[in-house]
Scaffold this active site. Structure first.
Site, PDB file in Angstrom:
ATOM      1  N   GLU A 217       0.839  -1.189   0.000  1.00  0.00           N
ATOM      2  CA  GLU A 217       0.000   0.000   0.000  1.00  0.00           C
ATOM      3  C   GLU A 217       0.876   1.242   0.000  1.00  0.00           C
ATOM      4  O   GLU A 217       2.047   1.186   0.395  1.00  0.00           O
ATOM      5  CB  GLU A 217      -0.881  -0.014   1.242  1.00  0.00           C
ATOM      6  CG  GLU A 217      -1.827  -1.184   1.215  1.00  0.00           C
ATOM      7  CD  GLU A 217      -2.837  -1.153   2.341  1.00  0.00           C
ATOM      8  OE1 GLU A 217      -3.078  -0.077   2.887  1.00  0.00           O
ATOM      9  OE2 GLU A 217      -3.373  -2.220   2.640  1.00  0.00           O
ATOM     10  N   LYS A 232      -3.175 -11.176  12.497  1.00  0.00           N
ATOM     11  CA  LYS A 232      -3.615 -12.475  11.956  1.00  0.00           C
ATOM     12  C   LYS A 232      -3.245 -13.629  12.887  1.00  0.00           C
ATOM     13  O   LYS A 232      -4.078 -14.505  13.153  1.00  0.00           O
ATOM     14  CB  LYS A 232      -3.002 -12.695  10.573  1.00  0.00           C
ATOM     15  CG  LYS A 232      -3.633 -11.801   9.509  1.00  0.00           C
ATOM     16  CD  LYS A 232      -2.864 -11.882   8.211  1.00  0.00           C
ATOM     17  CE  LYS A 232      -3.447 -10.961   7.162  1.00  0.00           C
ATOM     18  NZ  LYS A 232      -2.520 -10.718   6.042  1.00  0.00           N
TER      19      LYS A 232
END
Ligand SMILES: NC(=O)c1ccc[n+]([C@@H]2O[C@H](COP(=O)([O-])OP(=O)(O)OC[C@H]3O[C@@H](n4cnc5c(N)ncnc54)[C@H](OP(=O)(O)O)[C@@H]3O)[C@@H](O)[C@H]2O)c1
Length: 351
Positions: A217, A232
């Protein structure tokens, strides 16, 4: 094969967030519409798409053309745009049993806006599937309890390494086995950068290349700093062990300090440097330790060949040995496919 035995069940959906993943989810629904009817007896109709300032809604199933023009959402003059309308109000006014599809940004500190969207769905008797991690990182145990109270499902494959089946393996394939450790390469961006560093680029060049290719990004801080991976491994650990660890329990070190020489010399020796997430039991049944750090792994490690944007996870168990899964598309389309998988698994008959 056509599912002739069951009538088609129409399921109303509300999608929150119309960024890369929200849009990919729409494309996938369009592409798979006939397949969903024939194979699963499901017609998934998007009733509304929520943005921060209002909703796209007209009382019938939405198509992309109702929402965006030239690839961007249009509001001014759009008859489907309802400024100020809230997703929770639409859910309340619709019969229970629909599904919220949470695709807003992942705020790992507040959990918002996903937290409010998901709790609003539960209050209306709707299931929720999430690609965003924020709400789950901040409040998974509470959300699970609320889902149970309301008799609905909360699924989040899309938030736990997208198309790589981490939770499906941990929760279903390993049923009956005791998980004694988890290791994962759970972030495609950092794995791509480390792979390219091993092939000769320095850190800045590899990051630049990842950004140019749309892998990283424009602000890659969550990925590079290890926080995306930390979220995660936290979710996978909490879900698979039915635990309630918090993000502060995860020791996190990102890849910014990794030297290209170190990565290249590891490669020459047949070893590899990976941003490894590890969840390991404490001594004598004590608290598990969760950490994310750049790690040197040798040629026999089950994740050593996970390169580029690929991801992988390895479960160490008492009775099934070490079970490793690698691959899975690492992209908005992969995340959208994980959302769709979770929806299908909520509504299809048990088998
Ligand atoms: N991209 C991937 O490959 C991938 C893979 C797995 C999981 N995920 C997760 O999936 C989520 C979406 O990712 P993405 O790539 O689609 O991000 P994105 O392109 O930044 O999209 C996020 C969207 O959420 C919207 N939004 C912000 N606040 C909102 C609110 N209060 N109500 C409704 N919408 C709101 C944003 O709108 P504005 O732009 O107008 O603020 C934006 O359209 C993230 O949480 C990400 O971590 C992404």
């Amino acid at each position: 094969m056509e599912n002739k035995s069951a009538p088609v069940k129409t399921v109303p959906l509300v999608v929150t967030g119309f960024g890369n993943v929200g849009r990919a989810f729409f494309s996938l629904l369009r592409e798979k519409r006939e397949d969903l009817k024939c194979r699963y007896g499901l017609a998934l109709d998007v009733l509304a798409v929520a943005q921060a300032e209002g909703c796209f809604y007209y009382g019938g199933p939405l198509e992309v053309r109702h929402i965006s023009r030239g690839g961007e959402p249009w509001t001014s003059g759009n008859p489907s745009w309802r400024a100020g309308m809230k997703a929770a109000d639409i859910i309340k006014e619709t019969r229970p049993g629909g599904c919220l599809v949470e695709c807003t940004l992942s705020n790992l500190e507040t959990g918002e806006p996903g937290l409010s969207y998901i709790t609003g769905a539960f209050q209306g008797g709707w299931h929720a599937v999430a690609a965003s991690k924020g709400a789950l990182v901040v409040g998974l145990p509470d959300l699970k309890a609320r889902a149970a109270e309301n008799g609905v499902f909360l699924k989040f494959s899309g938030a736990t390494a997208a198309a790589l089946p981490t939770l499906d393996v941990g929760l279903f394939s390993l049923a009956g086995a005791r998980i004694e450790g988890i290791q994962g390469i759970l972030n495609g961006t950092t794995n791509y950068i480390l792979t390219r560093m091993g092939e000769g680029l320095d850190y800045a060049e590899a990051l630049q290349e990842a950004q140019t290719k749309g892998i990283a990004e424009p602000d890659p801080a969550q990925d590079i700093g290890g926080w995306d991976t930390a979220g995660k491994i936290l979710l996978i650990t909490n879900a698979c062990l039915d635990a309630a660890y918090a993000l502060k329990d995860v020791q996190v070190c990102g890849i910014a300090g990794v030297s290209a020489d170190f990565v290249r010399s590891a490669r020459k020796e047949g070893r590899s440097v990976k941003l490894l997430a590890t969840s390991a039991p404490g001594r004598k049944g004590g608290r598990w330790s969760l950490d994310v750090r750049p790690s040197l792994i040798d040629a026999t490690h089950p994740l050593v060949h996970v390169n580029g944007t690929e991801k992988g996870i390895s479960f160490l168990t008492d009775s099934m040995g070490t079970v490793t899964v690698t691959g899975g598309r690492s992209s908005p389309r992969g995340a959208a496919a994980a959302l769709l998988k979770d929806i299908i698994n909520i509504y299809r008959p048990p088998f």
